[in-house]
Design a protein around this motif. Structure first.
Motif, PDB file in Angstrom:
ATOM      1  N   UNK A 170      76.931   0.267 -21.932  1.00  0.00           N
ATOM      2  CA  UNK A 170      76.934   1.649 -21.328  1.00  0.00           C
ATOM      3  C   UNK A 170      75.443   2.184 -21.172  1.00  0.00           C
ATOM      4  N   UNK A 171      74.506   1.521 -22.157  1.00  0.00           N
ATOM      5  CA  UNK A 171      73.127   2.000 -21.965  1.00  0.00           C
ATOM      6  C   UNK A 171      72.595   1.075 -20.699  1.00  0.00           C
ATOM      7  N   UNK A 172      72.993   0.000 -20.316  1.00  0.00           N
ATOM      8  CA  UNK A 172      72.496  -0.784 -19.367  1.00  0.00           C
ATOM      9  C   UNK A 172      71.795  -0.133 -18.092  1.00  0.00           C
ATOM     10  N   UNK A 173      70.607   0.039 -17.801  1.00  0.00           N
ATOM     11  CA  UNK A 173      70.038   0.720 -16.767  1.00  0.00           C
ATOM     12  C   UNK A 173      70.073  -0.113 -15.493  1.00  0.00           C
ATOM     13  N   UNK A 174      70.541  -1.155 -15.569  1.00  0.00           N
ATOM     14  CA  UNK A 174      70.626  -1.853 -14.357  1.00  0.00           C
ATOM     15  C   UNK A 174      72.142  -1.718 -13.517  1.00  0.00           C
ATOM     16  N   UNK A 175      72.877  -1.124 -14.589  1.00  0.00           N
ATOM     17  CA  UNK A 175      74.550  -0.691 -14.178  1.00  0.00           C
ATOM     18  C   UNK A 175      74.281   0.586 -13.505  1.00  0.00           C
ATOM     19  N   UNK A 176      74.778   0.716 -12.211  1.00  0.00           N
ATOM     20  CA  UNK A 176      75.112   2.007 -11.408  1.00  0.00           C
ATOM     21  C   UNK A 176      75.955   3.040 -12.136  1.00  0.00           C
ATOM     22  N   UNK A 177      75.813   4.215 -11.761  1.00  0.00           N
ATOM     23  CA  UNK A 177      76.556   5.212 -12.444  1.00  0.00           C
ATOM     24  C   UNK A 177      78.005   5.166 -12.378  1.00  0.00           C
TER      25      UNK A 177
END
Length: 225
Positions: A170-177
């Motif tokens: 959930x927190x992974x900034x590399x995953x798009x919204x």
């Protein structure tokens, strides 16, 4: 939807339970069994170094582009299915994914009987949320999803509860919204089985008495299997 919840620990105790640090915003969070929109609530944010921080945020999201902090529509909840596309929540879905710790939350059925929803073992629930900084003020929304199973007998929406094992995705900034919200929706469906509920008296005032079961109401002690 989710319009009331309980978080009965002061910020330092909550941070200790969660194993995270706190910032000054968290000091303004007051423990309560009856938290309503516009209150300052505790949220868990991801820091630049990959750690987690307990902070405070106003529970009613205001997008950074807004000219006012009083929008003509409520923003304390956001639909997980559409938040990534809505102008109000789009930026927060990309860059402001947070968690809202709670002991449990309340929901009302059609006859307006309130129910208390909580983990079977009374562990802290982690609800997915979105954070937006408006003129220096942190504001937030709790994500909701379609209710499933017996939960749907009370209301058609429920908070997106993230299991502890799914916090990192959930927190992974590399995953798009879009991908992150779809994953949270799936995870929230799996979390339904972790919850129990029972009816309570109408919510007035504050304190642990608010979550005591009312034995004469229907569906008392209902479990989500």
């Amino acid at each position: 939807m989710c319009g009331r919840f309980a978080m009965p620990w002061d910020p330092d105790e909550l941070a200790d339970r969660l194993g995270v640090n706190t910032n000054e915003d968290a000091r303004s969070v007051a423990p309560s069994y009856n938290i309503a929109p516009d209150a300052t609530i505790a949220v868990i944010r991801r820091t630049a170094d990959g750690g987690s921080l307990l902070a405070g945020a106003r529970w009613n999201l205001i997008p950074a582009w807004s000219d006012t902090d009083r929008l003509p529509y409520p923003t304390f909840n956001a639909r997980v299915e559409s938040a990534a596309d809505k102008p109000t929540f789009r930026d927060a879905a990309r860059h402001g994914r947070i968690l809202i710790p709670m002991l449990g939350y309340y929901e009302w059925d059609a006859p307006r009987t309130p129910y208390w929803f909580h983990a079977r073992d009374n562990r802290i629930l982690l609800a997915a949320g979105l954070l937006s900084i408006w003129r220096g003020m942190p504001t937030c929304s709790i994500l909701t999803r379609r209710a499933e199973g017996r939960c749907a007998e009370i209301h058609d929406r429920m908070p997106v509860v993230i299991p502890p094992s799914r916090v990192q995705p959930w927190f992974d900034s590399g995953t798009d919204a879009q991908t992150a919200l779809r994953g949270a929706d799936r995870d929230g469906g799996g979390a339904v089985r972790l919850l129990a509920s029972h009816p309570v008296a109408p919510l007035r005032g504050d304190g642990p008495r608010l979550i005591e079961p009312v034995v004469s109401a229907p569906r008392q002690g209902m479990l989500f299997d």
